[in-house]
Design an enzyme around this catalytic site. Structure first.
Site, PDB file in Angstrom:
ATOM      1  N   ASN A 123      29.950  59.015  45.384  1.00  8.19           N
ATOM      2  CA  ASN A 123      31.282  59.305  44.857  1.00  8.19           C
ATOM      3  C   ASN A 123      31.242  60.164  43.466  1.00  8.19           C
ATOM      4  O   ASN A 123      30.484  59.984  42.666  1.00  8.19           O
ATOM      5  CB  ASN A 123      32.282  58.050  44.629  1.00  8.19           C
ATOM      6  CG  ASN A 123      31.681  56.794  44.062  1.00  8.19           C
ATOM      7  OD1 ASN A 123      30.513  56.761  43.828  1.00  8.19           O
ATOM      8  ND2 ASN A 123      32.547  55.997  43.206  1.00  8.19           N
ATOM      9  N   GLU A 177      33.732  61.105  40.178  1.00  7.70           N
ATOM     10  CA  GLU A 177      34.892  60.857  39.731  1.00  7.70           C
ATOM     11  C   GLU A 177      35.298  62.000  38.501  1.00  7.70           C
ATOM     12  O   GLU A 177      34.238  62.823  38.375  1.00  7.70           O
ATOM     13  CB  GLU A 177      34.783  59.441  39.211  1.00  7.70           C
ATOM     14  CG  GLU A 177      35.025  58.234  40.099  1.00  7.70           C
ATOM     15  CD  GLU A 177      35.279  57.076  39.315  1.00  7.70           C
ATOM     16  OE1 GLU A 177      35.024  56.694  38.497  1.00  7.70           O
ATOM     17  OE2 GLU A 177      35.149  56.007  40.457  1.00  7.70           O
ATOM     18  N   ASN A 178      36.366  62.002  38.170  1.00  4.36           N
ATOM     19  CA  ASN A 178      37.035  62.996  37.200  1.00  4.36           C
ATOM     20  C   ASN A 178      37.953  62.486  35.908  1.00  4.36           C
ATOM     21  O   ASN A 178      38.811  61.499  36.460  1.00  4.36           O
ATOM     22  CB  ASN A 178      37.798  64.331  38.091  1.00  4.36           C
ATOM     23  CG  ASN A 178      37.711  65.414  37.201  1.00  4.36           C
ATOM     24  OD1 ASN A 178      38.822  65.333  36.237  1.00  4.36           O
ATOM     25  ND2 ASN A 178      36.928  66.430  37.124  1.00  4.36           N
ATOM     26  N   ALA A 179      37.731  62.819  34.871  1.00  8.83           N
ATOM     27  CA  ALA A 179      38.747  62.469  33.941  1.00  8.83           C
ATOM     28  C   ALA A 179      40.302  62.378  34.432  1.00  8.83           C
ATOM     29  O   ALA A 179      41.157  61.584  33.936  1.00  8.83           O
ATOM     30  CB  ALA A 179      38.566  63.093  32.513  1.00  8.83           C
ATOM     31  N   CYS A 208      35.280  60.572  47.175  1.00  6.65           N
ATOM     32  CA  CYS A 208      34.663  59.598  47.691  1.00  6.65           C
ATOM     33  C   CYS A 208      33.222  59.709  48.211  1.00  6.65           C
ATOM     34  O   CYS A 208      32.960  61.088  48.510  1.00  6.65           O
ATOM     35  CB  CYS A 208      35.327  58.966  48.875  1.00  6.65           C
ATOM     36  SG  CYS A 208      36.927  57.808  48.518  1.00  6.65           S
ATOM     37  N   GLU A 242      31.888  59.306  50.958  1.00  7.37           N
ATOM     38  CA  GLU A 242      31.798  59.571  52.500  1.00  7.37           C
ATOM     39  C   GLU A 242      32.208  61.127  52.314  1.00  7.37           C
ATOM     40  O   GLU A 242      31.834  62.068  53.417  1.00  7.37           O
ATOM     41  CB  GLU A 242      33.077  58.786  53.243  1.00  7.37           C
ATOM     42  CG  GLU A 242      32.646  57.436  53.530  1.00  7.37           C
ATOM     43  CD  GLU A 242      33.329  56.686  52.248  1.00  7.37           C
ATOM     44  OE1 GLU A 242      33.413  57.173  51.092  1.00  7.37           O
ATOM     45  OE2 GLU A 242      33.840  55.355  52.439  1.00  7.37           O
ATOM     46  N   CYS A 253      39.532  58.824  53.570  1.00  6.51           N
ATOM     47  CA  CYS A 253      37.876  59.048  54.329  1.00  6.51           C
ATOM     48  C   CYS A 253      37.933  58.828  55.842  1.00  6.51           C
ATOM     49  O   CYS A 253      36.945  59.181  56.567  1.00  6.51           O
ATOM     50  CB  CYS A 253      36.960  58.313  53.464  1.00  6.51           C
ATOM     51  SG  CYS A 253      36.721  59.094  52.012  1.00  6.51           S
TER      52      CYS A 253
END
Ligand code: THU
Length: 133
Positions: A37, A39-41, A48, A50, A84
Site C-alpha cells: 500500500n 498512502e498519501n497526505a 492498496c 492489491e 480491490c
C-alpha cells in the site's frame, strides 16, 4: 508468495494508518507480482497493496490471476477492500483463491466469488459498447 508479499509489506508507505499491507499475485504463466500500500497526505489519493500488485502484473503483460496472497501484521486477517475485490475480479475467476495471512502464515483462504458474489463484469457492458473486451 508469502515471502514476496512480506517483503513488499516491509516497503509499504503507510505513515497515516501505520497499517502495512503486502500482496502477491500468481498468474497463469507462473509469474509472481508483489505490491504494497502507498498512502498519501491527501488521504484518498493512496492505494492498496492489491492495486500495486495488479499494476505490476499488467505492466508485465499478464492478465490472468490464479492465486492471491494478502498479508498484514495484525492478528485479524485483512480482507481486500471493496474496490480491490472489483479490481481482482477483472483478472480472476470466482474460484480464484485468496489467502489472507499474518506473519505466522495463512489465516483464512477464501474465493473471490465468496468475497464478491454476483460481481459486475465487462460482459454486462457488451450490449452497450461496441468493441468492448
Ligand atoms: N489496505 C490495503 O492495502 N489493502 C486492503 O485490502 C485493505 C486496506 C490499505 C489501504 C491503507 O493504506 C491502509 O490499508 C489502511 O486502510
Amino acid at each position: 508468495m508469502i515471502r514476496l508479499a512480506q517483503r513488499a509489506m516491509a516497503n509499504a508507505h503507510c505513515p497515516y494508518s501505520n497499517f502495512p499491507v503486502g500482496a502477491c499475485l500468481r498468474t497463469a504463466s507462473g509469474q509472481l507480482f508483489a505490491g504494497c500500500n502507498v498512502e498519501n497526505a491527501s488521504f484518498p489519493e493512496g492505494w492498496c497493496a492489491e492495486t500495486s500488485a495488479i499494476a505490476a502484473m499488467v505492466l508485465a503483460g499478464e492478465t490472468h490471476i490464479e492465486e492471491v496472497v494478502v498479508i498484514t501484521t495484525g492478528s485479524e486477517p485483512c480482507a481486500p477492500c471493496g474496490g480491490c475485490r472489483q479490481r481482482l475480479a477483472e483478472f480472476s475467476s470466482s474460484d480464484t483463491e485468496i489467502h489472507l495471512c499474518d506473519p505466522e502464515g495463512v489465516r483464512l483462504t477464501i474465493t473471490l466469488g465468496e468475497l464478491l458474489p454476483r460481481a459486475f463484469d465487462g460482459s454486462q457492458l457488451e450490449p452497450f459498447v461496441s468493441g468492448a473486451p
